[in-house]
Design a protein around this motif. Structure first.
Motif, PDB file in Angstrom:
ATOM      1  N   UNK A 222       0.864  -1.186   0.000  1.00 13.28           N
ATOM      2  CA  UNK A 222       0.000   0.000   0.000  1.00 13.28           C
ATOM      3  C   UNK A 222       0.899   1.234   0.000  1.00 13.28           C
ATOM      4  N   UNK A 223       0.949   1.933  -1.129  1.00 13.45           N
ATOM      5  CA  UNK A 223       1.859   3.073  -1.266  1.00 13.45           C
ATOM      6  C   UNK A 223       1.537   4.188  -0.281  1.00 13.45           C
ATOM      7  N   UNK A 224       0.264   4.500  -0.125  1.00 12.17           N
ATOM      8  CA  UNK A 224      -0.105   5.604   0.772  1.00 12.17           C
ATOM      9  C   UNK A 224       0.277   5.286   2.211  1.00 12.17           C
ATOM     10  N   UNK A 225       0.034   4.037   2.634  1.00 11.86           N
ATOM     11  CA  UNK A 225       0.402   3.631   3.988  1.00 11.86           C
ATOM     12  C   UNK A 225       1.916   3.638   4.165  1.00 11.86           C
ATOM     13  N   UNK A 226       2.657   3.198   3.131  1.00 12.52           N
ATOM     14  CA  UNK A 226       4.119   3.182   3.214  1.00 12.52           C
ATOM     15  C   UNK A 226       4.668   4.602   3.334  1.00 12.52           C
ATOM     16  N   UNK A 227       4.092   5.547   2.578  1.00 12.54           N
ATOM     17  CA  UNK A 227       4.545   6.937   2.650  1.00 12.54           C
ATOM     18  C   UNK A 227       4.307   7.517   4.047  1.00 12.54           C
ATOM     19  N   UNK A 228       3.158   7.198   4.617  1.00 11.43           N
ATOM     20  CA  UNK A 228       2.891   7.668   5.989  1.00 11.43           C
ATOM     21  C   UNK A 228       3.885   7.050   6.961  1.00 11.43           C
ATOM     22  N   UNK A 229       4.199   5.779   6.771  1.00  8.46           N
ATOM     23  CA  UNK A 229       5.136   5.098   7.661  1.00  8.46           C
ATOM     24  C   UNK A 229       6.533   5.710   7.561  1.00  8.46           C
ATOM     25  N   UNK A 230       6.923   6.097   6.359  1.00 11.38           N
ATOM     26  CA  UNK A 230       8.215   6.753   6.169  1.00 11.38           C
ATOM     27  C   UNK A 230       8.317   8.000   7.044  1.00 11.38           C
ATOM     28  N   UNK A 231       7.277   8.821   7.046  1.00 13.12           N
ATOM     29  CA  UNK A 231       7.313  10.042   7.852  1.00 13.12           C
ATOM     30  C   UNK A 231       7.300   9.728   9.346  1.00 13.12           C
ATOM     31  N   UNK A 232       6.568   8.694   9.743  1.00 12.44           N
ATOM     32  CA  UNK A 232       6.552   8.287  11.149  1.00 12.44           C
ATOM     33  C   UNK A 232       7.946   7.854  11.614  1.00 12.44           C
ATOM     34  N   UNK A 233       8.737   7.314  10.699  1.00  9.46           N
ATOM     35  CA  UNK A 233      10.064   6.797  11.037  1.00  9.46           C
ATOM     36  C   UNK A 233      11.162   7.861  10.901  1.00  9.46           C
ATOM     37  N   UNK A 234      10.765   9.094  10.602  1.00 11.18           N
ATOM     38  CA  UNK A 234      11.746  10.174  10.522  1.00 11.18           C
ATOM     39  C   UNK A 234      12.163  10.547   9.120  1.00 11.18           C
ATOM     40  N   UNK A 235      11.610   9.888   8.107  1.00  9.65           N
ATOM     41  CA  UNK A 235      11.880  10.260   6.726  1.00  9.65           C
ATOM     42  C   UNK A 235      10.878  11.289   6.251  1.00  9.65           C
ATOM     43  N   UNK A 236      10.850  11.536   4.946  1.00  7.68           N
ATOM     44  CA  UNK A 236       9.870  12.470   4.419  1.00  7.68           C
ATOM     45  C   UNK A 236       9.503  12.106   2.989  1.00  7.68           C
ATOM     46  N   UNK A 237       8.387  12.627   2.535  1.00 11.98           N
ATOM     47  CA  UNK A 237       7.874  12.348   1.199  1.00 11.98           C
ATOM     48  C   UNK A 237       8.370  13.424   0.249  1.00 11.98           C
ATOM     49  N   UNK A 238       9.048  13.014  -0.825  1.00 13.21           N
ATOM     50  CA  UNK A 238       9.550  13.959  -1.820  1.00 13.21           C
ATOM     51  C   UNK A 238       8.547  14.198  -2.937  1.00 13.21           C
TER      52      UNK A 238
END
Length: 266
Positions: A222-238
């Motif tokens: 799930x791309x949308x869920x993965x993108x949210x998880x990235x931000x939760x882990x300290x990353x960000x969406x480009x």
């Protein structure tokens, strides 16, 4: 060997991806939480290094930069080679640069080199022996596609065609793209009629701080869920989730800034 695995081992096909980070432990924590990877020690020739496994199968490598090397972290795509020394010489003859190697890695695992194309995009070459490369692809948490992002496809595609024997096939207008560039300059690179990688020319659009670079796509459920998880882990969406030729995709960066794409395949 499955057809998919055999394709990845064709000379020229992407066969491995590896990341150099500033903190190996923090990077392992990020990708372990995002993709479910487990890590085991790998070759230590250039410093701390670990191989990432998913359900017991190798999927990627993660290394740690020396403290005095203040380089941007980035994923590196490795292209398969039957003879790394011959390929390195072809790279030089066609206007590329070989920055590291060729040299043997981890006893008899294989022979590798790090190079850049004439536009400066960095990639690796891998001559596998006991370790042929990524053991599984197509499943969530594994690399599924590699694409060169550069200014113009026509300026660099002859290099890859000559060195690796690719056939370059233009992608029809409207056949691929992103939210920001739906009808851009795209080529598919084929080996023996099979698509193995792509080139995306962005024209006059800025390439941010990375310049021309190879982008790794990782499959997710799930791309949308993965993108949210990235931000939760300290990353960000480009680049937010959007429909692409490969499925619903989002370009993201990990907690240290290494850029990659997550894609929910059709």
């Amino acid at each position: 060997m499955t057809t998919e695995a055999a394709t990845r081992r064709m000379p020229g096909a992407p066969c491995w991806v590896s990341l150099l980070a500033h903190s190996l432990s923090a990077t392992q924590e990020f990708y372990g939480a995002l993709f479910g990877w487990e890590f085991r020690p790998g070759p230590q020739h250039f410093g701390p290094y670990a191989r990432a496994f998913l359900h017991g199968r190798e999927v990627a490598g993660v290394g740690e930069l020396a403290p005095d090397r203040h380089l941007p972290v980035a994923w590196t795509t490795y292209l398969a080679s039957d003879d790394a020394d011959v390929t390195a010489e072809q790279i030089r003859c066609c206007g590329g640069t070989v920055g590291v190697g060729p040299l043997d890695a981890d006893h008899d695992a294989g022979r590798m080199a790090i190079a850049s194309d004439p536009q400066g995009a960095i990639f690796g070459i891998w001559q596998g022996r006991t370790m042929m490369g990524t053991a599984v692809t197509g499943e969530p948490g594994t690399p599924v596609w590699n694409e060169l992002v550069t200014q113009e496809t026509g300026a660099v595609s002859p290099f890859y065609e000559h060195v690796f024997g690719f056939e370059a096939e233009p992608v029809p207008v409207g056949g691929t793209g992103s939210a920001a560039d739906p009808d851009g300059d795209h080529l598919t690179l084929l080996l023996k009629g099979r698509p193995v990688a792509g080139i995306h020319g962005v024209g006059n659009a800025p390439l941010r701080e990375h310049g021309p670079h190879w982008m790794t796509y990782f499959a997710v459920p799930d791309t949308d869920a993965a993108a949210r998880r990235v931000t939760e882990l300290g990353g960000h969406v480009r680049e937010p989730a959007h429909e692409s030729a490969h499925g619903r995709a989002a370009t993201v960066a990990d907690s240290e800034g290494a850029v990659f794409t997550v894609v929910q395949q059709r």
